[in-house]
Design a protein around this motif. Structure first.
Motif, PDB file in Angstrom:
ATOM      1  N   LEU A 140      34.022  48.993  26.047  1.00  0.00           N
ATOM      2  CA  LEU A 140      35.322  48.810  26.687  1.00  0.00           C
ATOM      3  C   LEU A 140      36.310  49.954  26.456  1.00  0.00           C
ATOM      4  O   LEU A 140      37.472  49.862  26.840  1.00  0.00           O
ATOM      5  CB  LEU A 140      35.935  47.448  26.350  1.00  0.00           C
ATOM      6  CG  LEU A 140      35.012  46.257  26.667  1.00  0.00           C
ATOM      7  CD1 LEU A 140      35.701  44.946  26.330  1.00  0.00           C
ATOM      8  CD2 LEU A 140      34.590  46.238  28.123  1.00  0.00           C
ATOM      9  N   ASP A 141      35.868  51.051  25.829  1.00  0.00           N
ATOM     10  CA  ASP A 141      36.632  52.298  25.888  1.00  0.00           C
ATOM     11  C   ASP A 141      36.509  52.797  27.324  1.00  0.00           C
ATOM     12  O   ASP A 141      35.405  52.849  27.862  1.00  0.00           O
ATOM     13  CB  ASP A 141      36.014  53.391  25.001  1.00  0.00           C
ATOM     14  CG  ASP A 141      36.251  53.171  23.527  1.00  0.00           C
ATOM     15  OD1 ASP A 141      36.969  52.229  23.162  1.00  0.00           O
ATOM     16  OD2 ASP A 141      35.704  53.968  22.728  1.00  0.00           O
ATOM     17  N   TYR A 142      37.624  53.174  27.924  1.00  0.00           N
ATOM     18  CA  TYR A 142      37.538  53.753  29.269  1.00  0.00           C
ATOM     19  C   TYR A 142      37.155  55.230  29.192  1.00  0.00           C
ATOM     20  O   TYR A 142      37.648  55.975  28.347  1.00  0.00           O
ATOM     21  CB  TYR A 142      38.894  53.692  29.965  1.00  0.00           C
ATOM     22  CG  TYR A 142      39.124  52.449  30.799  1.00  0.00           C
ATOM     23  CD1 TYR A 142      38.557  52.323  32.054  1.00  0.00           C
ATOM     24  CD2 TYR A 142      39.933  51.423  30.338  1.00  0.00           C
ATOM     25  CE1 TYR A 142      38.780  51.189  32.832  1.00  0.00           C
ATOM     26  CE2 TYR A 142      40.165  50.289  31.110  1.00  0.00           C
ATOM     27  CZ  TYR A 142      39.585  50.183  32.355  1.00  0.00           C
ATOM     28  OH  TYR A 142      39.815  49.071  33.118  1.00  0.00           O
ATOM     29  N   PHE A 143      36.274  55.653  30.097  1.00  0.00           N
ATOM     30  CA  PHE A 143      36.016  57.076  30.315  1.00  0.00           C
ATOM     31  C   PHE A 143      36.215  57.326  31.809  1.00  0.00           C
ATOM     32  O   PHE A 143      35.603  56.664  32.636  1.00  0.00           O
ATOM     33  CB  PHE A 143      34.585  57.456  29.909  1.00  0.00           C
ATOM     34  CG  PHE A 143      34.387  57.487  28.415  1.00  0.00           C
ATOM     35  CD1 PHE A 143      34.510  58.673  27.705  1.00  0.00           C
ATOM     36  CD2 PHE A 143      34.098  56.322  27.725  1.00  0.00           C
ATOM     37  CE1 PHE A 143      34.342  58.697  26.329  1.00  0.00           C
ATOM     38  CE2 PHE A 143      33.936  56.334  26.347  1.00  0.00           C
ATOM     39  CZ  PHE A 143      34.055  57.527  25.643  1.00  0.00           C
ATOM     40  N   TYR A 144      37.100  58.265  32.124  1.00  0.00           N
ATOM     41  CA  TYR A 144      37.470  58.489  33.521  1.00  0.00           C
ATOM     42  C   TYR A 144      36.772  59.714  34.108  1.00  0.00           C
ATOM     43  O   TYR A 144      36.418  60.644  33.385  1.00  0.00           O
ATOM     44  CB  TYR A 144      38.981  58.670  33.630  1.00  0.00           C
ATOM     45  CG  TYR A 144      39.784  57.467  33.189  1.00  0.00           C
ATOM     46  CD1 TYR A 144      39.674  56.254  33.868  1.00  0.00           C
ATOM     47  CD2 TYR A 144      40.647  57.533  32.098  1.00  0.00           C
ATOM     48  CE1 TYR A 144      40.413  55.142  33.481  1.00  0.00           C
ATOM     49  CE2 TYR A 144      41.394  56.423  31.698  1.00  0.00           C
ATOM     50  CZ  TYR A 144      41.272  55.230  32.396  1.00  0.00           C
ATOM     51  OH  TYR A 144      42.001  54.138  32.010  1.00  0.00           O
ATOM     52  N   ASP A 145      36.629  59.714  35.425  1.00  0.00           N
ATOM     53  CA  ASP A 145      36.068  60.850  36.173  1.00  0.00           C
ATOM     54  C   ASP A 145      34.719  61.296  35.597  1.00  0.00           C
ATOM     55  O   ASP A 145      34.487  62.490  35.376  1.00  0.00           O
ATOM     56  CB  ASP A 145      37.041  62.047  36.155  1.00  0.00           C
ATOM     57  CG  ASP A 145      38.436  61.677  36.611  1.00  0.00           C
ATOM     58  OD1 ASP A 145      38.537  61.090  37.702  1.00  0.00           O
ATOM     59  OD2 ASP A 145      39.406  61.942  35.880  1.00  0.00           O
ATOM     60  N   VAL A 146      33.831  60.355  35.322  1.00  0.00           N
ATOM     61  CA  VAL A 146      32.550  60.695  34.717  1.00  0.00           C
ATOM     62  C   VAL A 146      31.514  60.959  35.812  1.00  0.00           C
ATOM     63  O   VAL A 146      30.817  60.051  36.268  1.00  0.00           O
ATOM     64  CB  VAL A 146      32.045  59.585  33.766  1.00  0.00           C
ATOM     65  CG1 VAL A 146      30.816  60.067  33.012  1.00  0.00           C
ATOM     66  CG2 VAL A 146      33.125  59.187  32.784  1.00  0.00           C
ATOM     67  N   THR A 147      31.434  62.195  36.236  1.00  0.00           N
ATOM     68  CA  THR A 147      30.406  62.567  37.198  1.00  0.00           C
ATOM     69  C   THR A 147      29.089  62.775  36.438  1.00  0.00           C
ATOM     70  O   THR A 147      29.083  62.898  35.215  1.00  0.00           O
ATOM     71  CB  THR A 147      30.814  63.852  37.935  1.00  0.00           C
ATOM     72  OG1 THR A 147      31.431  64.716  36.985  1.00  0.00           O
ATOM     73  CG2 THR A 147      31.812  63.540  39.041  1.00  0.00           C
ATOM     74  N   ALA A 148      27.978  62.837  37.191  1.00  0.00           N
ATOM     75  CA  ALA A 148      26.653  62.883  36.560  1.00  0.00           C
ATOM     76  C   ALA A 148      26.504  64.061  35.587  1.00  0.00           C
ATOM     77  O   ALA A 148      25.801  63.954  34.579  1.00  0.00           O
ATOM     78  CB  ALA A 148      25.570  62.937  37.638  1.00  0.00           C
ATOM     79  N   ASP A 149      27.198  65.174  35.871  1.00  0.00           N
ATOM     80  CA  ASP A 149      27.064  66.347  34.998  1.00  0.00           C
ATOM     81  C   ASP A 149      27.720  66.119  33.629  1.00  0.00           C
ATOM     82  O   ASP A 149      27.569  66.952  32.732  1.00  0.00           O
ATOM     83  CB  ASP A 149      27.676  67.575  35.684  1.00  0.00           C
ATOM     84  CG  ASP A 149      29.124  67.340  36.078  1.00  0.00           C
ATOM     85  OD1 ASP A 149      29.396  66.321  36.747  1.00  0.00           O
ATOM     86  OD2 ASP A 149      29.991  68.158  35.706  1.00  0.00           O
ATOM     87  N   LYS A 150      28.448  65.013  33.455  1.00  0.00           N
ATOM     88  CA  LYS A 150      29.105  64.766  32.171  1.00  0.00           C
ATOM     89  C   LYS A 150      28.336  63.782  31.290  1.00  0.00           C
ATOM     90  O   LYS A 150      28.829  63.383  30.223  1.00  0.00           O
ATOM     91  CB  LYS A 150      30.525  64.248  32.403  1.00  0.00           C
ATOM     92  CG  LYS A 150      31.437  65.322  33.008  1.00  0.00           C
ATOM     93  CD  LYS A 150      32.832  64.799  33.244  1.00  0.00           C
ATOM     94  CE  LYS A 150      33.703  65.879  33.874  1.00  0.00           C
ATOM     95  NZ  LYS A 150      34.880  65.301  34.533  1.00  0.00           N
ATOM     96  N   VAL A 151      27.138  63.397  31.739  1.00  0.00           N
ATOM     97  CA  VAL A 151      26.375  62.400  30.980  1.00  0.00           C
ATOM     98  C   VAL A 151      26.074  62.878  29.562  1.00  0.00           C
ATOM     99  O   VAL A 151      26.257  62.136  28.590  1.00  0.00           O
ATOM    100  CB  VAL A 151      25.067  62.039  31.726  1.00  0.00           C
ATOM    101  CG1 VAL A 151      24.055  61.409  30.792  1.00  0.00           C
ATOM    102  CG2 VAL A 151      25.376  61.081  32.861  1.00  0.00           C
ATOM    103  N   ASP A 152      25.627  64.117  29.429  1.00  0.00           N
ATOM    104  CA  ASP A 152      25.274  64.611  28.090  1.00  0.00           C
ATOM    105  C   ASP A 152      26.493  64.606  27.172  1.00  0.00           C
ATOM    106  O   ASP A 152      26.403  64.218  26.010  1.00  0.00           O
ATOM    107  CB  ASP A 152      24.688  66.024  28.180  1.00  0.00           C
ATOM    108  CG  ASP A 152      23.290  66.009  28.790  1.00  0.00           C
ATOM    109  OD1 ASP A 152      22.656  64.922  28.750  1.00  0.00           O
ATOM    110  OD2 ASP A 152      22.856  67.042  29.321  1.00  0.00           O
ATOM    111  N   ALA A 153      27.640  65.052  27.715  1.00  0.00           N
ATOM    112  CA  ALA A 153      28.867  65.073  26.919  1.00  0.00           C
ATOM    113  C   ALA A 153      29.258  63.669  26.489  1.00  0.00           C
ATOM    114  O   ALA A 153      29.628  63.423  25.332  1.00  0.00           O
ATOM    115  CB  ALA A 153      29.994  65.719  27.720  1.00  0.00           C
TER     116      ALA A 153
END
Lengths: 432, 209
Positions: free
Chosen positions: B135-148
């Motif tokens: 339930l922590d929000y993570f915004y604008d998570v496009t596929a290239d940010k998966v590793d991060a």
């Protein structure tokens, strides 16, 4: 044209208004103090009525009128803030709590006094764990400053305010399902009447208002009905926070007076900044997933309750999803009805079975590519069996996406059925 | 055990409501955090504390999506796949998560770290695609940010942060250009020191400074 001064999104006028001290410095909780010391509860109900404030949760019912439905001399009364914001495309209440929480708390405190309540709950959807923490901290600040609790500001009035977290169920935005969840049960709606104003939480008179509705109250009470009515239209007074999302360049929350054309919200450099890659508008879902779709030809329809209804849709909670020409209409209907299927509470058959079958047929047509010629009449048949027969508005809402898609884009459904020699081909898939 | 460990919390929760049944949802959240998920025994314990029929509590635990009646990973990653997220990269994101972790929806990685789920609208459509992790929000998570994203979550688990699958410690995050997860600060200011009972606010000297 942008507002010179905001009524709800005041973080744009007063940086850091979420900070308790900043809020106080800019007159925060002073209206509440004046109300407690100088006004009778009925004065507040009257000014909210005169202002013509309409409920911002979707129905647009006049707030002051709702408050006046409370039966005389029946106590205790409860105030409940509906913060179950879950409809696809809606994200305004979330931002109000993040950036201007004390205005909501002050609006609730004034409203609780107006309806002679001493206990107020904020029902927040379970996923709003961060917003719940924000609210609990802000409420603790108000208690510490003597704004909530016993003998508030020395007036003898007392008010307790609590946050109650749901646990993941869109249906709890329906006010009687919300009460069930607040009472510790599964969120299934109750038969109405009686309405919550007569028999709500624990069977007591209860007023349930949306976050944005309550956040409007402090400035209405401070500056009066005439001032409020200087914004918007005669029948939709004031301003509205519109949530704009989808294929626009700058999605976000924008507060506008009622009566601005949709084109301005989408294309103005102050708001949506136009469509991504300059692609054309294909589908406008103006008021969340349960509102009938509009098209590019409707861009000059204005954003107020009456104009939206006249154009065949509804303003809802002001949650506009704009989709471009890369989106398939049957697929968009599939995704939206999948939402309603997922969120159906299972209480009534037309909704539980209807959403299941809509999604099953649409999934086969769009995701599996196995559309059959009889699927289109089947879809019409399913939604016609649902319409008017569901226990609450969730099931009725599920009719909207598929009905909109079939009536506005019939050819796209026809095109999904494989053809051979100009005749529909029946797929021989294993799932028959 | 719950009652002994969390007596103060439970008493505070009960005092908020005129009827004890209203405490069911808050107590289930506490039980879920203590035990990691809502086992049958945990559900019975809540029923016992509130003196309610266990069947009623089982019904509630089964109805709401944020109550996990089966074991879940340390992090429950929930990706919105609703309109408009699905048209702005959510499907690509789910594919990337599944490929990277080698699990499907509603499965947990073999190290017990991540469970991934598709969920419905998370009310942040202007920052699509939207993800929640416990339930922590993570915004604008496009596929290239998966590793991060996964790296940030693994680090926090390794630091021994007490994780709450119920979101009792939830915060909002953005993934910065350098791939780090940056917390979005809450700016509510300090807790007022004393009640300002009756006294008008001094606009000149109070706060803001």
């Amino acid at each position: 044209m942008a507002l010179a001064e905001h009524i709800v999104m005041r973080e744009l006028d007063v940086p850091d208004i979420a900070n308790f001290d900043v809020y106080r410095k800019h007159g925060g909780y002073e209206t509440y103090r004046t109300v407690l010391k100088e006004k009778a509860p009925s004065d507040i109900v009257q000014v909210v009525r005169d202002a013509g404030l309409r409920g911002r949760g979707g129905a647009g019912f006049p707030t002051g009128v709702k408050w006046s439905f409370l039966p005389k001399d029946v106590y205790p009364r409860y105030l409940v803030c509906n913060c179950d914001e879950s409809e696809p495309g809606t994200f305004k209440d979330h931002q109000i709590i993040d950036l201007n929480p004390h205005q909501l708390i002050e609006g609730m405190a004034i409203s609780a006094y107006a309806i002679e309540s001493h206990t107020a709950y904020i029902f927040a959807r379970g996923e709003f764990a961060t917003a719940v923490r924000t609210l609990e901290y802000a409420i603790a600040q108000a208690y510490a400053a003597g704004i909530l609790g016993k003998n508030i500001l020395g007036t003898g009035y007392h008010l307790d305010m609590y946050v109650h977290r749901g646990a993941g169920a869109y249906i709890c935005g329906e006010e009687t399902a919300l009460l069930e969840a607040l009472e510790g049960r599964i969120g299934q709606p109750r038969l109405k009447p009686p309405f919550p104003a007569v028999s709500g939480l624990y069977g007591k008179p209860t007023i349930i208002n949306n976050v944005e509705t309550l956040a409007n109250v402090p400035l209405i009470v401070e500056r009066g009905a005439d001032w409020y009515r200087s914004f918007g239209t005669t029948r939709s007074p004031g301003t509205k926070v519109f949530s704009l999302s989808g294929h626009v360049n700058r999605p976000g929350n924008y507060e506008l007076p009622f009566g601005v054309p949709m084109r301005e919200l989408i294309y103005s450099p102050e708001y949506g900044c136009g469509m991504r890659d300059d692609r054309p508008v294909k589908i406008i879902v103006p008021g969340g997933a349960s509102s009938p779709w509009l098209l590019a030809k409707h861009l000059d329809v204005t954003l107020d309750y009456e104009s939206m209804t006249a154009a065949g849709s509804m303003l809802g909670a002001g949650s506009m999803i704009v989709l471009n020409d890369t989106v398939s209409a049957p697929h968009a209907a599939y995704k939206m009805d999948e939402f309603f299927k997922h969120e159906s509470c299972g209480k009534c058959t037309p909704c539980r079975e209807g959403t299941h079958w809509l999604v099953r047929v649409l999934h086969r047509m769009t995701e599996e590519g196995h559309a059959r010629p009889e699927d289109i009449p089947t879809l019409h048949s399913i939604y016609n069996q649902m319409a008017g027969n569901c226990f609450c508005l969730l099931g009725e809402s599920a009719v909207t996406p598929i009905k909109s898609a079939l009536s506005l884009f019939p050819q796209e459904f026809e095109d999904l059925v494989p053809q051979r020699n100009g005749r529909p081909m029946i797929a021989l898939d294993a799932k028959r | 055990m719950l009652l002994e460990q969390h007596k103060a919390d439970i008493d505070a929760i009960r005092s908020r409501y005129a009827e004890r049944r209203s405490a069911v949802l808050p107590l289930l959240y506490i039980a879920q955090d203590v035990y990691g998920h809502l086992s049958d025994a945990a559900i019975r314990e809540v029923a016992e504390i509130l003196d309610l029929p266990p069947t009623d509590i089982f019904e509630v635990a089964g109805f709401y999506t944020l109550f996990y009646t089966r074991e879940v990973g340390k992090w429950v990653i929930q990706v919105c796949d609703d309109v408009p997220c699905c048209y702005l990269g959510a499907e690509e994101l789910i594919t990337a998560l599944k490929d990277t972790l080698g699990v499907k929806e509603d499965e947990t990685t073999s190290d017990g770290m991540f469970t991934i789920q598709r969920v419905k609208c998370l009310a942040a459509c202007h920052r699509a695609p939207v993800v929640q992790a416990n339930l922590d929000y993570f915004y604008d998570v496009t596929a290239d940010k998966v590793d991060a994203l996964l790296h940030a979550l693994r680090e926090r688990a390794a630091r021994g942060d007490t994780l709450s699958v119920s979101g009792h410690r939830a915060e909002d995050y953005e993934i910065a250009a350098d791939g780090s997860a940056q917390m979005i600060e809450r700016r509510l200011g300090p807790m007022p020191a004393s009640p300002a009972v009756g006294a008008p606010v001094d606009h000149e000297t109070s706060a803001g400074s």
